[in-house]
Design a protein around this motif. Structure first.
Motif, mmCIF file in Angstrom:
data_model
loop_
_atom_site.group_PDB
_atom_site.id
_atom_site.type_symbol
_atom_site.label_atom_id
_atom_site.label_comp_id
_atom_site.label_asym_id
_atom_site.label_seq_id
_atom_site.Cartn_x
_atom_site.Cartn_y
_atom_site.Cartn_z
ATOM 1 N N GLU A 85 1.078 -1.143 -0.328
ATOM 2 C CA GLU A 85 0.359 -0.017 -0.096
ATOM 3 C C GLU A 85 0.515 1.339 -0.397
ATOM 4 N N VAL A 86 1.099 2.227 -1.405
ATOM 5 C CA VAL A 86 1.582 3.252 -1.037
ATOM 6 C C VAL A 86 1.081 4.349 -1.035
ATOM 7 N N ASP A 87 1.143 4.972 0.006
ATOM 8 C CA ASP A 87 0.168 6.545 0.589
ATOM 9 C C ASP A 87 1.261 7.902 0.555
ATOM 10 N N ILE A 88 0.203 8.469 -0.530
ATOM 11 C CA ILE A 88 0.814 9.333 -1.088
ATOM 12 C C ILE A 88 -0.031 10.608 -0.251
ATOM 13 N N PHE A 89 0.568 11.447 0.977
ATOM 14 C CA PHE A 89 -0.426 12.579 0.891
ATOM 15 C C PHE A 89 -0.571 13.252 0.446
ATOM 16 N N ALA A 90 -1.817 14.339 1.667
ATOM 17 C CA ALA A 90 -2.030 15.788 1.018
ATOM 18 C C ALA A 90 -2.433 16.913 1.950
ATOM 19 N N GLY A 91 -2.369 17.511 1.866
ATOM 20 C CA GLY A 91 -2.840 18.606 2.946
ATOM 21 C C GLY A 91 -1.201 18.801 4.248
ATOM 22 N N ASP A 92 -1.415 18.888 4.994
ATOM 23 C CA ASP A 92 0.126 19.338 5.775
ATOM 24 C C ASP A 92 0.852 18.816 5.776
ATOM 25 N N ASN A 93 0.670 17.155 5.260
ATOM 26 C CA ASN A 93 1.128 16.237 5.319
ATOM 27 C C ASN A 93 2.142 16.303 3.601
ATOM 28 N N LEU A 94 1.559 16.766 2.860
ATOM 29 C CA LEU A 94 1.494 16.995 1.405
ATOM 30 C C LEU A 94 3.502 16.593 1.452
ATOM 31 N N GLY A 95 3.647 15.503 1.032
ATOM 32 C CA GLY A 95 5.598 15.008 -0.148
ATOM 33 C C GLY A 95 5.750 14.104 1.173
ATOM 34 N N LEU A 96 4.985 13.663 1.934
ATOM 35 C CA LEU A 96 5.504 12.519 2.814
ATOM 36 C C LEU A 96 4.270 10.930 1.612
ATOM 37 N N ILE A 97 5.641 10.025 1.340
ATOM 38 C CA ILE A 97 4.887 9.099 0.500
ATOM 39 C C ILE A 97 5.716 7.746 1.391
ATOM 40 N N VAL A 98 4.390 6.929 2.111
ATOM 41 C CA VAL A 98 5.081 6.124 2.293
ATOM 42 C C VAL A 98 4.429 5.125 1.888
ATOM 43 N N ALA A 99 5.165 3.615 2.124
ATOM 44 C CA ALA A 99 4.392 2.060 1.293
ATOM 45 C C ALA A 99 4.688 0.910 2.673
ATOM 46 N N GLU A 100 3.435 0.281 2.824
ATOM 47 C CA GLU A 100 3.466 -0.321 4.196
ATOM 48 C C GLU A 100 3.384 -1.759 3.100
ATOM 49 N N VAL A 101 3.633 -2.816 4.217
ATOM 50 C CA VAL A 101 3.089 -4.289 3.613
ATOM 51 C C VAL A 101 2.403 -5.078 4.667
ATOM 52 N N GLU A 102 1.450 -5.419 4.880
ATOM 53 C CA GLU A 102 1.567 -6.011 6.060
ATOM 54 C C GLU A 102 1.921 -8.112 5.350
ATOM 55 N N LEU A 103 2.045 -8.618 6.508
ATOM 56 C CA LEU A 103 2.814 -9.602 6.459
ATOM 57 C C LEU A 103 1.218 -10.661 7.629
ATOM 58 N N ASN A 104 1.383 -12.277 7.505
ATOM 59 C CA ASN A 104 1.131 -12.994 8.159
ATOM 60 C C ASN A 104 1.432 -13.408 9.377
ATOM 61 N N ASP A 105 3.205 -12.711 9.156
ATOM 62 C CA ASP A 105 3.973 -13.235 10.467
ATOM 63 C C ASP A 105 5.192 -12.083 10.398
ATOM 64 N N GLU A 106 5.336 -11.740 12.222
ATOM 65 C CA GLU A 106 6.335 -10.986 12.183
ATOM 66 C C GLU A 106 8.076 -11.079 11.496
ATOM 67 N N HIS A 107 8.157 -12.161 11.611
ATOM 68 C CA HIS A 107 9.811 -12.907 10.819
ATOM 69 C C HIS A 107 9.659 -12.981 9.528
ATOM 70 N N GLU A 108 8.413 -13.098 8.678
ATOM 71 C CA GLU A 108 8.321 -13.401 7.434
ATOM 72 C C GLU A 108 8.955 -12.421 6.382
ATOM 73 N N ALA A 109 9.593 -13.355 5.982
ATOM 74 C CA ALA A 109 10.726 -12.652 5.143
ATOM 75 C C ALA A 109 9.850 -12.019 3.788
ATOM 76 N N VAL A 110 10.154 -11.009 3.256
ATOM 77 C CA VAL A 110 9.854 -10.225 2.566
ATOM 78 C C VAL A 110 11.064 -9.353 1.525
ATOM 79 N N GLN A 111 10.932 -9.009 0.254
ATOM 80 C CA GLN A 111 11.055 -9.003 -0.913
ATOM 81 C C GLN A 111 11.129 -7.832 -1.043
ATOM 82 N N LEU A 112 12.147 -6.275 -0.970
ATOM 83 C CA LEU A 112 11.648 -4.854 -1.227
ATOM 84 C C LEU A 112 12.060 -4.470 -2.560
ATOM 85 N N PRO A 113 10.570 -3.690 -3.186
ATOM 86 C CA PRO A 113 11.667 -3.652 -4.390
ATOM 87 C C PRO A 113 12.222 -2.300 -4.296
ATOM 88 N N ASP A 114 12.746 -1.940 -5.587
ATOM 89 C CA ASP A 114 14.316 -1.187 -5.893
ATOM 90 C C ASP A 114 13.723 0.273 -5.363
#
Length: 157
Positions: A100-129
């Motif tokens: 989930e890539v969130d592009i903020f507006a308003g007072d948070n304009l310029g902030l872009i954050v990506a989140e990935v939900e996992l099934n387990d906190e130790h689950e390996a995740v391949q990070l995009p470039d």
């Protein structure tokens, strides 16, 4: 018990490429006395009431319920004090995970954050470039904190 397990990252928008049209999100928070967050979110033409417990790294309790859109609009107006979060969410699948890539507006304009939900906190995740710095557990990136300490006031961007 319902758990949310997610990791959060900053991204390099130059490497992100073209995004789909995304979905508009407006959300506010009902004031609480402790580290529990009560969020009201309107996402497109759907609305949700979410209760979240204290973060423990990438894990926290989460209970989410769909509510009527008119109720959510009234909750945002009457129960959620202060500013609201405005952002557009884009969904990107990368190596078996939905980001989930969130592009903020308003007072948070310029902030872009990506989140990935996992099934387990130790689950390996391949990070995009396009992922740069992990900010999981950094409270200043919590949406609830962006209300009172918005991105446009940060000196260390």
């Amino acid at each position: 018990m319902a758990k949310e397990i997610e990791r959060k990252f900053l991204i390099d928008p130059a490497k992100l490429g073209e995004l789909n049209c995304g979905i508009s999100i407006k959300q506010g928070y009902v004031p609480t006395q402790d580290k529990t967050a009560v969020r009201v979110r309107i996402m497109g033409d759907q609305a949700f009431l979410t209760l979240k417990g204290e973060n423990r790294g990438a894990v926290r309790s989460e209970f989410e319920y769909e509510v009527p859109l008119a109720d959510a609009e009234q909750m945002l107006a009457e129960l959620c004090s202060g500013p609201k979060i405005d952002k557009v969410r884009h969904l990107i699948t990368h190596d078996k995970h939905l980001w989930e890539v969130d592009i903020f507006a308003g007072d948070n304009l310029g902030l872009i954050v990506a989140e990935v939900e996992l099934n387990d906190e130790h689950e390996a995740v391949q990070l995009p470039d396009w992922v740069t710095i992990e900010v999981t557990g950094d409270a200043k990136y919590y949406n609830s904190n962006l209300l009172n300490n918005p991105y446009n006031t940060w000196s260390d961007k």
